[in-house]
Design a protein around this motif. Structure first.
Motif, PDB file in Angstrom:
ATOM      1  N   ASN A 407     -17.074   9.086-124.465  1.00 37.95           N
ATOM      2  CA  ASN A 407     -16.476   9.468-123.187  1.00 37.95           C
ATOM      3  C   ASN A 407     -17.079  10.759-122.639  1.00 37.95           C
ATOM      4  O   ASN A 407     -16.477  11.414-121.794  1.00 37.95           O
ATOM      5  N   HIS A 474     -10.541   4.139-125.491  1.00 41.54           N
ATOM      6  CA  HIS A 474     -11.017   4.407-124.135  1.00 41.54           C
ATOM      7  C   HIS A 474     -12.475   3.993-123.988  1.00 41.54           C
ATOM      8  O   HIS A 474     -12.859   3.325-123.014  1.00 41.54           O
ATOM      9  N   GLU A 478     -14.317   0.931-121.632  1.00 41.82           N
ATOM     10  CA  GLU A 478     -15.347   1.253-120.654  1.00 41.82           C
ATOM     11  C   GLU A 478     -16.662   0.528-120.910  1.00 41.82           C
ATOM     12  O   GLU A 478     -17.477   0.389-119.996  1.00 41.82           O
ATOM     13  N   TYR A 734      -4.541   8.789-122.310  1.00 37.38           N
ATOM     14  CA  TYR A 734      -5.846   8.684-121.645  1.00 37.38           C
ATOM     15  C   TYR A 734      -6.391   7.262-121.758  1.00 37.38           C
ATOM     16  O   TYR A 734      -6.878   6.677-120.774  1.00 37.38           O
ATOM     17  N   GLU A 738      -6.493   5.320-118.168  1.00 40.69           N
ATOM     18  CA  GLU A 738      -7.852   5.132-117.656  1.00 40.69           C
ATOM     19  C   GLU A 738      -8.508   3.883-118.230  1.00 40.69           C
ATOM     20  O   GLU A 738      -9.346   3.276-117.567  1.00 40.69           O
ATOM     21  N   LYS A 744      -8.444   5.761-112.602  1.00 40.71           N
ATOM     22  CA  LYS A 744      -9.281   6.923-112.873  1.00 40.71           C
ATOM     23  C   LYS A 744      -9.437   7.759-111.604  1.00 40.71           C
ATOM     24  O   LYS A 744      -9.722   7.235-110.528  1.00 40.71           O
ATOM     25  N   GLN A 746     -11.435   9.890-109.361  1.00 37.28           N
ATOM     26  CA  GLN A 746     -12.847  10.148-109.097  1.00 37.28           C
ATOM     27  C   GLN A 746     -13.054  11.307-108.121  1.00 37.28           C
ATOM     28  O   GLN A 746     -14.188  11.624-107.790  1.00 37.28           O
ATOM     29  N   THR A 753      -9.972   7.193-105.817  1.00 40.56           N
ATOM     30  CA  THR A 753      -9.395   6.584-107.013  1.00 40.56           C
ATOM     31  C   THR A 753     -10.092   5.285-107.362  1.00 40.56           C
ATOM     32  O   THR A 753     -10.331   4.442-106.490  1.00 40.56           O
TER      33      THR A 753
END
Length: 854
Positions: A407, A474, A478, A734, A738, A744, A746, A753
């Motif tokens: 991350n 997380h 992603e 988190y 996210e 998230k 931005q 967002t």
């Protein structure tokens, strides 16, 4: 009201302060009246459907206009007797206006829109996890979410008084707490002249203490407040400045206060410049950050390196061994880029290239030195001749900052390799392990044993850390491993369930094995001078109180807490079933038991009468004429308790346990303990044991004595470990917000967002989520629903624009996509085996997306 109730009203209270004291106000002509349904609500929620009723005359042919808390119009339509609309956009005082045919306002109605962070998934699994983490973060620090420091007539508020811990806790608490700037302000206000950031601050007295003694070189200690506060920096720590910048960045994002952020940029610049100039932080050889020989980011050096200063925290230039630890550097890379972003937003783009260049150069050098093809090598000694004897191949060790690196912006291919490395650990880790989220794996077997944190399979040395699980989940969400991310969160929830809705951050990485040992029960019949029963003619009773005796204690050969004892029967003549030692008559002050045996430890089945917490004494007299004494805590027989329900470990350190207890008719409890005492000289034969009383009025009850061939051991009640604030579990929030929910920020305060729902990976068919920063009005809300042939997402927020991507079910394709009823074009993005539908940028408003699936 409990803490959760307070948290729910904090955002609403903040809105009430910002806006007029009146929560519902109307301004309208005598001929037209506007009424909202539901009526009498303190505030309305985003995505709540409301109905506007118009009555009176003269409104026909008019227009209804809805404006948000920022004054932006987000709904306009022809007036009617009833108009239904969905609340959204900026929080605060919103207004619905009735315009006449000429555009003039003929009536208007104000109302408050507010929200707080919440997650409701169908089935409630992830909601339950969130509530467990929320409770943990609110209660871990002596049931206080925050603590305070007083400095120069200002009271500063912290989640923890360490900048490192505060920043990690902030990762979750920023969604629940309204005051966030204080900690950053404090560490900025106390920053050392050369740019160094202090690690922590503690109350003290003007007298010298351990840290004055150990840290009093090169400016690692400083006092203020007439000596009653102490700023400290462990000389070994090389991550502090990065976490200061990370805390600044996260606080700016949550508050949206760009002016405040601008005021702290020079502190951040000085901090990051300092790490590249300090010989304690910067390697001239590698042009990377370095530190002493520690376990990942921890603040204690190996046993070997403690020889220079006799303290875990110390490093000395020219003496200590230094090496490159990847986590310090990946965080430096990220924080350089975060600082560059803030500089550009603050109107200082000319200052950004310095840090962008540093980030690029450090990244290139770190990859060349530390990336081994699968993960970052833990610690690389600058001195090639330094080869510590640690009992493990250090090149094989996967340390926790690999999960953080996922991350911190490392390349996708590296993220995939790191995730697969953790999956490999999962497949090979001990079967008793609660998860693959290790502090370091495999753990050091030697050279980190002088301190409790160095216990193998405990704490950061092979302990399982939930904070690593959050970061790993997380990263998995992603980078195309969404199902793995959801599975990690489910396993973390199972841990919280085991601990009654509280989530401990540190667990033992491998179950403790009971040592091989033999026992020898010692006969105390000749020394027995009292009865633990309720009736013994001519013999003193341990307790003459009705129903408070120990007559129900099982007798004969018994096993308590894994230790065998031989308990005398108080009902058998001559009724003497125990030894009572006291300075009060008629009891002896001490007794002696002949042994003539060797033992590594001694176990007592015992209790005290509650009038002495300590002071009992056990003396081992050896055959060679020497002796050794140990204090034995006299634990009360009334309401006996041990570590069973404690929130911290490790249980492997327990030296006493409740052996047996019973409830009395009066709802009291009485019982006895198994207490272990180690023999420091197990090779010596013990001629006799002497047991002596403690305080003047105390009584010590001895029911049985057993020798063991192994050191004291009680099987742990659970897998709790020790050493880390449970507030670090912010990483799980988190990962939930996210990662799984995919909301998230931005911009700042959700001004821009990203919404990327990944609920399909968790087999959750519907969910509603609101992510809110109470420190600002920034938020995002959406409702998600997955059906066999359609996905729908309804969303809003304070953002000026939204970037929406939706994880598609496996082997399904998007056919028709509609935004607010109108067909739109979209693209698809592949991440490993996952497919995301990517919508074009969407402007502020309340929006509804429908996706037909084939």
């Amino acid at each position: 009201m409990d803490r959760r109730d307070i948290l729910k009203i904090l955002p609403a209270a903040a809105s009430a302060v910002v806006n007029s004291p009146s929560l519902l106000a109307a301004s309208q002509t005598s001929n037209v009246k506007l009424v909202l349904e539901p009526a009498n609500a303190v505030s309305l929620r985003p995505l709540q459907n409301v109905t506007l009723h118009i009555s009176g005359t003269g409104w026909e042919g008019g227009t209804i206009v809805l404006s948000d808390g920022a004054g932006r119009e987000y709904r306009r339509e022809k007036a009617n007797l009833t108009v239904t609309f969905t609340i959204g956009c900026a929080l605060g005082r919103q207004t619905v206006r009735l315009l006449d045919k000429n555009g003039a306002v003929s009536a208007e109605l104000d109302f408050i829109v507010d929200c707080s962070t919440e997650l409701n998934d169908e089935g409630g699994v992830y909601r339950s996890l969130l509530k467990a983490v929320e409770w943990t973060m609110m209660s871990w620090s002596e049931n206080n979410p925050v603590s305070t420091i007083h400095h120069k007539d200002r009271v500063y508020q912290f989640f923890a008084n360490w900048i490192f811990d505060h920043t990690l806790i902030l990762k979750g608490m920023k969604y629940y707490w309204p005051d966030l700037k204080d900690a950053i302000d404090f560490f900025a206000d106390t920053q050392r002249e050369d740019g160094m950031i202090w690690e922590n601050c503690y109350p003290a007295t003007p007298d010298n203490n351990f840290f004055d003694w150990k840290f009093d070189y090169d400016g690692f200690i400083q006092r203020f407040g007439d000596g009653f506060w102490q700023l400290r920096r462990a000389p070994v720590e090389s991550h502090v400045e990065q976490y200061f910048v990370e805390g600044l960045y996260a606080t700016w994002k949550a508050t949206g206060d760009t002016d405040w952020m601008k005021s702290r940029l020079d502190n951040a610049i000085r901090a990051l410049r300092q790490v590249t100039k300090s010989p304690y932080r910067w390697s001239e050889k590698h042009q990377l950050m370095h530190r002493g020989f520690t376990i990942d980011t921890w603040d204690y050096v190996s046993d070997d390196q403690q020889r220079f200063g006799g303290s875990v925290f110390m490093v000395y230039l020219g003496k200590s061994e230094f090496g490159i630890f990847h986590g310090d550097n990946t965080n430096l890379i990220l924080q350089c880029r975060n600082l560059a972003e803030m500089l550009k937003v603050a109107g200082r783009p000319q200052d950004a290239p310095e840090f962008e260049k540093l980030a690029d150069e450090v990244e290139k050098r770190l990859n060349a030195l530390a990336w081994n093809g699968n993960f970052f090598t833990h610690w690389i000694a600058e001195n090639p001749d330094y080869k510590p004897d640690v009992g493990v191949d250090m090149s094989s060790q996967v340390s926790l900052s690999n999960s953080y690196a996922l991350n911190r912006g490392i390349s996708h291919d590296k993220c995939v390799s790191v995730i697969k490395t953790y999956q490999r650990i999962k497949s090979e880790m001990p079967s008793s392990s609660p998860g693959e989220f290790y502090g370091i794996y495999p753990p050091f077997q030697r050279d980190f044993t002088l301190n409790i944190p160095g216990l193998v399979w405990e704490y950061c040395n092979g302990g399982v850390l939930i904070v690593v699980g959050g970061e790993l989940a997380h990263g998995a969400f992603e980078h195309g491993f969404e199902t793995y991310g959801a599975d990690i969160l489910l396993r973390i929830k199972a841990i919280a369930d085991r601990y009654r809705g509280y989530l401990p951050v540190t667990l033992r990485g491998k179950a403790v094995e009971t040592p091989q040992r033999t026992f020898q029960q010692i006969n105390i019949k000749e020394q027995a001078n009292a009865s633990h029963g309720n009736d013994a003619e001519g013999v003193p009773l341990w307790s003459p109180q009705a129903n408070m005796n120990l007559a129900d204690l099982p007798t004969g050969k018994q096993e308590f807490q894994g230790v065998p004892f031989d308990v005398l029967n108080p009902a058998q003549n001559p009724f003497r079933s125990c030894v009572v030692i006291s300075r009060e008559s008629p009891y002896p002050q001490s007794i002696s038991l002949a042994l003539n045996a060797k033992a590594s430890s001694i176990y007592l089945l015992n209790a005290a009468d509650g009038r002495a917490a300590a002071g009992m004494l056990l003396t081992m007299h050896y055959v060679d004429g020497t002796s050794h004494s140990e204090d034995v805590a006299g634990r009360s027989w009334a309401f006996p308790t041990d570590s069973r329900y404690a929130k911290a470990g490790p249980r492997t350190e327990d030296t006493y346990r409740v052996a047996w207890k019973k409830a009395t008719p009066e709802a009291a409890e009485v019982g006895v303990y198994a207490t272990g005492i180690n023999n420091p000289f197990p090779e010596r034969e013990i001629a006799s044991l002497e047991l002596s009383s403690g305080g003047a009025k105390s009584k010590w009850l001895i029911l049985a004595v057993t020798l063991s061939s192994a050191p004291v051991f009680f099987a742990p009640y659970d897998d709790l470990s020790t050493g880390i604030p449970d507030g670090w579990n912010g990483s799980v929030i988190y990962a939930l917000f996210e990662g799984l929910a995919g909301v998230k920020d931005q911009g700042a305060a959700f001004s821009r967002t990203a919404i990327t729902p990944r609920w399909v990976s968790a087999n959750v068919p519907s969910a509603e989520i609101t992510v809110r920063y109470p420190a600002s009005t920034g938020y995002c809300s959406y409702k998600y629903k997955a059906q066999e042939s359609r996905l729908t997402v309804e969303f809003t927020g304070g953002a000026e624009s939204f970037d929406v991507q939706i994880l598609l079910p496996p082997n399904r394709h998007a056919q028709n996509i509609r935004l607010d009823g109108q067909e739109i074009k979209a693209t698809q993005r592949r991440v490993e085996e996952s497919s995301y539908l990517v919508l074009p940028p969407i402007q502020q408003g309340v929006h509804h997306v429908e996706v037909d699936l084939s």
